[in-house]
Write a protein that holds these residues in place. Structure first.
Motif, PDB file in Angstrom:
ATOM      1  N   THR A  59       0.854  -1.190   0.000  1.00  0.00           N
ATOM      2  CA  THR A  59       0.000   0.000   0.000  1.00  0.00           C
ATOM      3  C   THR A  59       0.887   1.236   0.000  1.00  0.00           C
ATOM      4  O   THR A  59       1.876   1.289   0.728  1.00  0.00           O
ATOM      5  CB  THR A  59      -0.888  -0.006   1.274  1.00  0.00           C
ATOM      6  N   CYS A  60       0.509   2.234  -0.786  1.00  0.00           N
ATOM      7  CA  CYS A  60       1.281   3.477  -0.833  1.00  0.00           C
ATOM      8  C   CYS A  60       1.121   4.224   0.487  1.00  0.00           C
ATOM      9  O   CYS A  60       0.010   4.441   0.947  1.00  0.00           O
ATOM     10  CB  CYS A  60       0.800   4.339  -2.000  1.00  0.00           C
ATOM     11  N   ARG A  61       2.244   4.625   1.069  1.00  0.00           N
ATOM     12  CA  ARG A  61       2.200   5.296   2.370  1.00  0.00           C
ATOM     13  C   ARG A  61       1.676   6.731   2.258  1.00  0.00           C
ATOM     14  O   ARG A  61       1.319   7.346   3.243  1.00  0.00           O
ATOM     15  CB  ARG A  61       3.599   5.327   2.985  1.00  0.00           C
ATOM     16  N   TYR A  62       1.678   7.308   1.071  1.00  0.00           N
ATOM     17  CA  TYR A  62       1.160   8.677   0.905  1.00  0.00           C
ATOM     18  C   TYR A  62      -0.330   8.682   0.614  1.00  0.00           C
ATOM     19  O   TYR A  62      -1.096   9.347   1.288  1.00  0.00           O
ATOM     20  CB  TYR A  62       1.889   9.391  -0.249  1.00  0.00           C
ATOM     21  N   CYS A  63      -0.738   7.951  -0.428  1.00  0.00           N
ATOM     22  CA  CYS A  63      -2.133   8.100  -0.880  1.00  0.00           C
ATOM     23  C   CYS A  63      -2.993   6.881  -0.547  1.00  0.00           C
ATOM     24  O   CYS A  63      -4.179   6.851  -0.888  1.00  0.00           O
ATOM     25  CB  CYS A  63      -2.180   8.388  -2.379  1.00  0.00           C
ATOM     26  N   SER A  64      -2.392   5.859   0.087  1.00  0.00           N
ATOM     27  CA  SER A  64      -3.120   4.678   0.550  1.00  0.00           C
ATOM     28  C   SER A  64      -3.715   3.797  -0.547  1.00  0.00           C
ATOM     29  O   SER A  64      -4.519   2.914  -0.259  1.00  0.00           O
ATOM     30  CB  SER A  64      -4.240   5.054   1.532  1.00  0.00           C
ATOM     31  N   VAL A  65      -3.342   4.026  -1.787  1.00  0.00           N
ATOM     32  CA  VAL A  65      -3.812   3.118  -2.832  1.00  0.00           C
ATOM     33  C   VAL A  65      -3.050   1.806  -2.655  1.00  0.00           C
ATOM     34  O   VAL A  65      -1.881   1.795  -2.257  1.00  0.00           O
ATOM     35  CB  VAL A  65      -3.609   3.740  -4.240  1.00  0.00           C
ATOM     36  N   SER A  66      -3.753   0.669  -2.879  1.00  0.00           N
ATOM     37  CA  SER A  66      -3.098  -0.619  -2.624  1.00  0.00           C
ATOM     38  C   SER A  66      -3.170  -1.527  -3.841  1.00  0.00           C
ATOM     39  O   SER A  66      -4.010  -1.353  -4.724  1.00  0.00           O
ATOM     40  CB  SER A  66      -3.753  -1.305  -1.438  1.00  0.00           C
ATOM     41  N   LEU A  87       5.897   3.437  -1.885  1.00  0.00           N
ATOM     42  CA  LEU A  87       5.107   4.491  -2.531  1.00  0.00           C
ATOM     43  C   LEU A  87       4.618   3.984  -3.874  1.00  0.00           C
ATOM     44  O   LEU A  87       5.282   3.174  -4.519  1.00  0.00           O
ATOM     45  CB  LEU A  87       5.957   5.747  -2.772  1.00  0.00           C
ATOM     46  N   CYS A  88       3.459   4.480  -4.297  1.00  0.00           N
ATOM     47  CA  CYS A  88       3.015   4.146  -5.640  1.00  0.00           C
ATOM     48  C   CYS A  88       3.815   5.016  -6.608  1.00  0.00           C
ATOM     49  O   CYS A  88       4.408   6.023  -6.214  1.00  0.00           O
ATOM     50  CB  CYS A  88       1.512   4.378  -5.806  1.00  0.00           C
ATOM     51  N   TRP A  89       3.865   4.626  -7.876  1.00  0.00           N
ATOM     52  CA  TRP A  89       4.705   5.333  -8.850  1.00  0.00           C
ATOM     53  C   TRP A  89       4.313   6.796  -8.972  1.00  0.00           C
ATOM     54  O   TRP A  89       5.165   7.660  -9.168  1.00  0.00           O
ATOM     55  CB  TRP A  89       4.679   4.629 -10.202  1.00  0.00           C
ATOM     56  N   ARG A  90       2.990   7.082  -8.815  1.00  0.00           N
ATOM     57  CA  ARG A  90       2.550   8.479  -8.972  1.00  0.00           C
ATOM     58  C   ARG A  90       3.128   9.344  -7.862  1.00  0.00           C
ATOM     59  O   ARG A  90       3.678  10.417  -8.110  1.00  0.00           O
ATOM     60  CB  ARG A  90       1.025   8.571  -8.927  1.00  0.00           C
ATOM     61  N   CYS A  91       2.995   8.864  -6.595  1.00  0.00           N
ATOM     62  CA  CYS A  91       3.497   9.653  -5.464  1.00  0.00           C
ATOM     63  C   CYS A  91       5.017   9.752  -5.517  1.00  0.00           C
ATOM     64  O   CYS A  91       5.573  10.807  -5.215  1.00  0.00           O
ATOM     65  CB  CYS A  91       3.042   9.034  -4.147  1.00  0.00           C
ATOM     66  N   ASN A  92       5.683   8.658  -5.899  1.00  0.00           N
ATOM     67  CA  ASN A  92       7.153   8.688  -5.962  1.00  0.00           C
ATOM     68  C   ASN A  92       7.629   9.659  -7.041  1.00  0.00           C
ATOM     69  O   ASN A  92       8.605  10.383  -6.863  1.00  0.00           O
ATOM     70  CB  ASN A  92       7.691   7.280  -6.243  1.00  0.00           C
TER      71      ASN A  92
HETATM   72 ZN   LIG Z   1       0.544   6.984  -3.839  1.00  0.00          ZN
END
Ligand SMILES: [Zn+2]
Length: 322
Positions: free
Chosen positions: A269-276, A307-312
């Protein structure tokens, strides 16, 4: 030839007809069917339905080329041949004695020219010889470079695999007829709007090469810096390094194992936006240093996050902007 054709026209004409019927006609028919399919309402409706999915695929493709362009896929260089461009080499033997079938690859930074013994030893103990002959020093800074290379390769491998998954997903949702996939797969992707990425992972390859004096024989051992090799290199280097006090004892090694561990710890799960990954099956997840290494952050479990690729992507753009 023409005279023969005229004489045997009763054979030549049917043969020509058979050729047309067997080879040319099916292609013409296939082209007509293909054009009809790409103009069909069914195809256009599915294309419209998937527009957002395709747009995201293309963004991941752009991100993949950012990863490719942003990293240096090179480590040490060979010390042999660095000044060889200053000399010119010529085999002046008389013709029948010339044996320059094997020519040493001087001026190639990833090739170390050496004795046969070194070539053989390198194939038995690649990590040791790689470090010794390509100037990969056992110090903290170089270890950081090796870990960065491993990270870049892991990210690029994941991004390329992710693109293929997405492309397979798009094809599966549109379900084009088999002849389209067999004969027009790239054209199909083009019509859907998918930008196919030509990027592959540029694994650095290092070679130990022996070429005999007469050029009569040559042997080579090759080491490819893929994830298993880099992980082994990181392990060997860390054993040799006497870390300074702040790093000693708490520094972790950035390997495939640690990246997998962090993703599992964060439950994919992305630690910023919580998308999993559970919510978004094609999600591209990356392991990121909370405080970047360039700003003094260390590779420790609490300085690593998923992190998901978008947040990273957004995060690294912000860091570059500062
Ligand atoms: Zn994210």
């Amino acid at each position: 030839m023409i005279a023969l054709l005229i004489t045997f026209w009763y054979i030549a004409v049917p043969v020509a007809l058979i050729v047309v019927l067997a080879f040319v006609l099916p292609r013409i028919i296939r082209t007509i069917r293909k054009n009809r399919y790409f103009a069909s309402e069914e195809f256009l409706a599915k294309k419209a339905e998937l527009a957002a999915v395709v747009a995201e695929h293309n963004e991941v493709a752009a991100y993949t080329s950012e990863i490719r362009g942003g990293a240096k896929f090179q480590l040490g260089v060979s010390s042999t041949g660095t000044t060889s461009y200053l000399a010119s080499f010529e085999n002046t033997s008389a013709h029948k004695y010339r044996r320059d079938r094997n020519v040493a690859s001087y001026q190639a930074p990833n090739v170390h020219n050496c004795s046969l013994q070194v070539v053989r030893n390198a194939s038995a103990d690649p990590i040791k010889y790689l470090m010794k002959y390509f100037g990969i020093k056992a110090d903290e800074a170089t270890l950081g470079d090796v870990e960065n290379l491993g990270d870049a390769i892991a990210r690029l491998e994941a991004a390329v695999a992710n693109l293929h998954q997405r492309e397979a997903g798009i094809t599966a949702s549109i379900k084009p007829p088999a002849f389209i996939l067999n004969h027009y797969s790239d054209e199909f992707m083009g019509h859907v709007g998918v930008e196919l990425s030509p990027i592959t992972v540029p694994y650095p390859v290092y070679a130990f090469e022996y070429v005999s004096a007469g050029g009569n024989s040559s042997q080579r051992s090759t080491v490819t810096l893929n994830t298993p090799t880099i992980d082994a290199l990181v392990g060997t280097m860390s054993q040799k390094i006497k870390f300074n006090k702040s790093a000693a004892g708490q520094r972790a090694l950035m390997t495939a194992r640690l990246r997998a561990l962090i993703k599992t710890r964060d439950q994919h799960t992305c630690r910023y936006c919580s998308v999993s990954l559970a919510a978004e099956p094609h999600l591209l997840l990356e392991v990121d240093h909370v405080i970047p290494v360039s700003k003094g952050g260390m590779t420790t479990e609490d300085n690593l996050q998923t992190l998901c690729w978008r947040c990273n992507r957004t995060k690294s753009n912000k860091i570059f902007a500062v």
